[in-house]
Design a protein around this motif. Structure first.
Motif, PDB file in Angstrom:
ATOM      1  N   UNK A 194      -4.815  -7.484  -9.513  1.00 32.55           N
ATOM      2  CA  UNK A 194      -3.481  -7.017  -9.466  1.00 32.55           C
ATOM      3  C   UNK A 194      -3.092  -5.531  -9.590  1.00 32.55           C
ATOM      4  N   UNK A 195      -4.257  -4.561 -10.433  1.00 29.89           N
ATOM      5  CA  UNK A 195      -4.122  -3.217 -10.098  1.00 29.89           C
ATOM      6  C   UNK A 195      -4.263  -2.612  -8.740  1.00 29.89           C
ATOM      7  N   UNK A 196      -5.168  -3.357  -8.083  1.00 28.99           N
ATOM      8  CA  UNK A 196      -5.532  -2.886  -6.714  1.00 28.99           C
ATOM      9  C   UNK A 196      -4.187  -3.078  -5.813  1.00 28.99           C
ATOM     10  N   UNK A 197      -3.641  -4.280  -5.960  1.00 34.16           N
ATOM     11  CA  UNK A 197      -2.350  -4.621  -5.176  1.00 34.16           C
ATOM     12  C   UNK A 197      -1.313  -3.676  -5.526  1.00 34.16           C
ATOM     13  N   UNK A 198      -1.243  -3.340  -6.836  1.00 32.95           N
ATOM     14  CA  UNK A 198      -0.093  -2.390  -7.091  1.00 32.95           C
ATOM     15  C   UNK A 198      -0.325  -0.946  -6.540  1.00 32.95           C
ATOM     16  N   UNK A 199      -1.629  -0.699  -6.749  1.00 33.14           N
ATOM     17  CA  UNK A 199      -2.142   0.710  -6.055  1.00 33.14           C
ATOM     18  C   UNK A 199      -1.712   0.771  -4.854  1.00 33.14           C
ATOM     19  N   UNK A 200      -1.824  -0.232  -3.814  1.00 35.18           N
ATOM     20  CA  UNK A 200      -1.741  -0.322  -2.800  1.00 35.18           C
ATOM     21  C   UNK A 200      -0.312  -0.080  -2.296  1.00 35.18           C
ATOM     22  N   UNK A 201       0.688  -0.540  -3.150  1.00 31.85           N
ATOM     23  CA  UNK A 201       1.927  -0.782  -2.749  1.00 31.85           C
ATOM     24  C   UNK A 201       2.668   0.626  -3.129  1.00 31.85           C
ATOM     25  N   UNK A 202       2.078   1.195  -3.884  1.00 28.74           N
ATOM     26  CA  UNK A 202       2.526   2.629  -4.577  1.00 28.74           C
ATOM     27  C   UNK A 202       2.147   3.455  -3.363  1.00 28.74           C
ATOM     28  N   UNK A 203       0.942   3.558  -2.707  1.00 26.50           N
ATOM     29  CA  UNK A 203       0.605   4.485  -1.938  1.00 26.50           C
ATOM     30  C   UNK A 203       0.865   4.098  -0.497  1.00 26.50           C
ATOM     31  N   UNK A 204       1.051   3.022  -0.171  1.00 25.55           N
ATOM     32  CA  UNK A 204       1.003   2.709   1.240  1.00 25.55           C
ATOM     33  C   UNK A 204       2.381   2.929   1.829  1.00 25.55           C
ATOM     34  N   UNK A 205       3.398   2.553   1.268  1.00 22.83           N
ATOM     35  CA  UNK A 205       5.005   2.729   1.612  1.00 22.83           C
ATOM     36  C   UNK A 205       5.278   4.249   1.746  1.00 22.83           C
ATOM     37  N   UNK A 206       5.226   5.026   0.642  1.00 22.98           N
ATOM     38  CA  UNK A 206       5.180   6.450   1.057  1.00 22.98           C
ATOM     39  C   UNK A 206       4.663   6.993   2.093  1.00 22.98           C
ATOM     40  N   UNK A 207       3.276   6.906   1.895  1.00 23.29           N
ATOM     41  CA  UNK A 207       2.383   7.380   3.092  1.00 23.29           C
ATOM     42  C   UNK A 207       2.957   6.937   4.503  1.00 23.29           C
ATOM     43  N   UNK A 208       3.114   5.666   4.759  1.00 19.77           N
ATOM     44  CA  UNK A 208       3.623   5.233   5.805  1.00 19.77           C
ATOM     45  C   UNK A 208       4.931   5.768   6.264  1.00 19.77           C
ATOM     46  N   UNK A 209       5.916   5.771   5.516  1.00 19.07           N
ATOM     47  CA  UNK A 209       7.113   6.363   5.649  1.00 19.07           C
ATOM     48  C   UNK A 209       7.108   7.728   6.077  1.00 19.07           C
TER      49      UNK A 209
END
Length: 264
Positions: free
Chosen positions: A183-198
């Motif tokens: 769950x920690x890896x999933x939360x980290x992926x959500x926090x980082x991927x969306x801002x970086x992608x945008x």
């Protein structure tokens, strides 16, 4: 921040990048269709000597970059060694069946993998991406819109890495704690991927508009800030390549290391 390595410029850095790419692809194909294990062994040693002699990078850095090759050799050869077919059995234990034929075939596959990796590493360490794309535009007539698009994409990569580090520090300052486990890896992926992608999409759009404004989509003849030509280093590369292959073939046939030749 771009990754900057200090190195000593050698004759291999002055070779025309398009010609070096052509030679590297030709060497890769030669390795792919060479089945003499003695010749492949000689080629591995000669590529290592060429890497440490002509790459222009410190030997410690080259050793560090070469460490994954050992893992590549083991991973690519063991599947054939342990589960290959053959008539002369050495070891049989359950599903594992090591024969003389499978051993030499696995060794051949491992050597081919290492040779291909050495060719790519030697090309990557001695070739500037900007020089390569300028050479492709000038000598190979690659359209400017494709070449500059690739260069812009390469320029974005260190920017994304810098933004990732900035985002990590911002989350740390705000006291955001990372959970452990899946769950920690999933939360980290959500926090980082969306801002970086945008942010990457916005930057890519600005670059596309700027390239369109500067007429990169036009088919008209362009001028270049860097002029990539030919030099004596190109002939030297061709001579060294032919000499290395001739020596590998001659030594492999006259002084074989293994009692087999063609391992197909």
């Amino acid at each position: 921040m771009p990754l900057a390595w200090s190195y000593r410029e050698t004759w291999l850095h002055r070779v025309n990048p398009s010609f070096k790419l052509l030679v590297s692809v030709s060497l890769f194909l030669l390795v792919l269709f060479t089945h003499d294990i003695n010749v492949l062994t000689n080629m591995t040693g000669m590529y290592l000597v060429l890497l440490f002699a002509a790459a222009g990078h410190p030997w410690r850095r080259l050793l560090l970059l070469s460490l994954p090759f050992a893992l590549m050799f083991v991973s690519s050869s063991t599947s054939m060694v342990f589960f290959g077919k053959g008539e002369t059995t050495w070891v049989r234990w359950g599903l594992v069946h090591i024969t003389e034929e499978s051993f030499f075939r696995g060794l051949s596959i491992g050597l081919k993998t290492v040779n291909a990796a050495l060719i790519g590493l030697l090309f990557g360490l001695t070739t500037s991406p900007v020089g390569l794309f300028y050479s492709l535009m000038q000598q190979c007539r690659l359209p400017a819109k494709y070449a500059y698009s690739f260069m812009a994409a390469l320029r974005l990569m260190p920017m994304v890495a810098a933004e990732y580090r900035t985002l990590q520090m911002a989350l740390k300052v705000r006291g955001v704690k990372m959970r452990k486990g899946v769950r920690g890896w999933i939360d980290t992926l959500k926090r980082h991927s969306i801002p970086l992608l945008a942010q990457s999409i916005r930057r890519a759009q600005r670059i596309a508009v700027a390239m369109e404004a500067k007429r990169f989509s036009s088919a008209a003849k362009r001028t270049y800030y860097y002029r990539i030509g030919w030099s004596g280093s190109d002939g030297l590369l061709l001579a060294v390549t032919l000499a290395v292959w001739a020596a590998a073939l001659l030594l492999g046939w006259q002084f074989p290391y293994f009692p087999v030749g063609d391992v197909r």
